[in-house]
Design a protein around this motif. Structure first.
Motif, mmCIF file in Angstrom:
data_model
loop_
_atom_site.group_PDB
_atom_site.id
_atom_site.type_symbol
_atom_site.label_atom_id
_atom_site.label_comp_id
_atom_site.label_asym_id
_atom_site.label_seq_id
_atom_site.Cartn_x
_atom_site.Cartn_y
_atom_site.Cartn_z
ATOM 1 N N VAL A 40 53.207 14.558 67.716
ATOM 2 C CA VAL A 40 53.227 15.240 69.013
ATOM 3 C C VAL A 40 54.572 15.930 69.216
ATOM 4 N N LYS A 41 55.661 15.235 68.915
ATOM 5 C CA LYS A 41 56.996 15.841 69.053
ATOM 6 C C LYS A 41 57.123 17.092 68.202
ATOM 7 N N MET A 42 56.608 17.034 66.978
ATOM 8 C CA MET A 42 56.691 18.192 66.081
ATOM 9 C C MET A 42 55.839 19.348 66.611
ATOM 10 N N ARG A 43 54.666 19.048 67.133
ATOM 11 C CA ARG A 43 53.810 20.108 67.673
ATOM 12 C C ARG A 43 54.421 20.724 68.922
ATOM 13 N N LEU A 44 55.072 19.917 69.740
ATOM 14 C CA LEU A 44 55.777 20.463 70.904
ATOM 15 C C LEU A 44 56.910 21.377 70.457
ATOM 16 N N LYS A 45 57.653 20.939 69.457
ATOM 17 C CA LYS A 45 58.769 21.740 68.946
ATOM 18 C C LYS A 45 58.268 23.063 68.377
ATOM 19 N N ARG A 46 57.250 22.998 67.545
ATOM 20 C CA ARG A 46 56.726 24.223 66.921
ATOM 21 C C ARG A 46 56.070 25.131 67.954
ATOM 22 N N GLY A 47 55.405 24.541 68.934
ATOM 23 C CA GLY A 47 54.812 25.341 70.003
ATOM 24 C C GLY A 47 55.868 26.064 70.816
ATOM 25 N N ARG A 48 56.961 25.375 71.135
ATOM 26 C CA ARG A 48 58.072 26.018 71.869
ATOM 27 C C ARG A 48 58.673 27.147 71.039
ATOM 28 N N GLU A 49 58.804 26.935 69.733
ATOM 29 C CA GLU A 49 59.349 27.980 68.864
ATOM 30 C C GLU A 49 58.450 29.215 68.877
ATOM 31 N N ARG A 50 57.145 29.009 68.803
ATOM 32 C CA ARG A 50 56.214 30.138 68.834
ATOM 33 C C ARG A 50 56.268 30.857 70.174
ATOM 34 N N LEU A 51 56.358 30.087 71.250
ATOM 35 C CA LEU A 51 56.458 30.708 72.574
ATOM 36 C C LEU A 51 57.727 31.533 72.697
ATOM 37 N N LYS A 52 58.821 31.009 72.181
ATOM 38 C CA LYS A 52 60.085 31.740 72.231
ATOM 39 C C LYS A 52 59.949 33.085 71.525
ATOM 40 N N LEU A 53 59.332 33.083 70.344
ATOM 41 C CA LEU A 53 59.132 34.334 69.612
ATOM 42 C C LEU A 53 58.221 35.285 70.386
ATOM 43 N N GLU A 54 57.186 34.741 70.984
ATOM 44 C CA GLU A 54 56.218 35.549 71.727
ATOM 45 C C GLU A 54 56.849 36.176 72.970
ATOM 46 N N LEU A 55 57.759 35.462 73.592
ATOM 47 C CA LEU A 55 58.327 35.917 74.864
ATOM 48 C C LEU A 55 59.641 36.678 74.716
ATOM 49 N N GLU A 56 60.099 36.877 73.499
ATOM 50 C CA GLU A 56 61.355 37.624 73.298
ATOM 51 C C GLU A 56 61.206 39.039 73.814
ATOM 52 N N PRO A 57 62.211 39.523 74.530
ATOM 53 C CA PRO A 57 62.166 40.903 75.028
ATOM 54 C C PRO A 57 62.071 41.889 73.859
ATOM 55 N N GLY A 58 61.311 42.929 74.086
ATOM 56 C CA GLY A 58 61.188 43.956 73.056
ATOM 57 C C GLY A 58 60.091 43.714 72.058
ATOM 58 N N LYS A 59 59.507 42.518 72.059
ATOM 59 C CA LYS A 59 58.413 42.243 71.141
ATOM 60 C C LYS A 59 57.162 42.875 71.708
ATOM 61 N N GLU A 60 56.430 43.571 70.860
ATOM 62 C CA GLU A 60 55.198 44.209 71.295
ATOM 63 C C GLU A 60 54.219 43.148 71.779
ATOM 64 N N GLY A 61 53.655 43.369 72.943
ATOM 65 C CA GLY A 61 52.685 42.439 73.511
ATOM 66 C C GLY A 61 53.307 41.280 74.247
#
Length: 63
Positions: A40-61
């Motif tokens: 669960v800890k690893m999935r939370l960590k990886r999920g947060r990492e994916r969200l960070k990439l998704e929400l970075e300014p300038g990223k399409e979409g």
């Protein structure tokens, strides 16, 4: 933010929702999803990492 979470694969979306939105502890999420607490800890960590990439300014979409 919720839109970005909903785009995550189920393996990351469920632990994030249960932990951050429903308020379950890591141990409780592990029980509910029949995973080990470390998984669960690893999935939370990886999920947060994916969200960070998704929400970075300038990223399409980005939201």
């Amino acid at each position: 933010m919720l839109e970005a979470i909903l785009t995550l694969p189920e393996a990351y979306r469920a632990p994030i929702h249960l932990h951050y939105y429903e308020g379950y502890s890591v141990a409780e999420v592990a029980e509910l999803l029949r995973l080990s607490p470390s998984a669960v800890k690893m999935r939370l960590k990886r999920g947060r990492e994916r969200l960070k990439l998704e929400l970075e300014p300038g990223k399409e979409g980005s939201v």
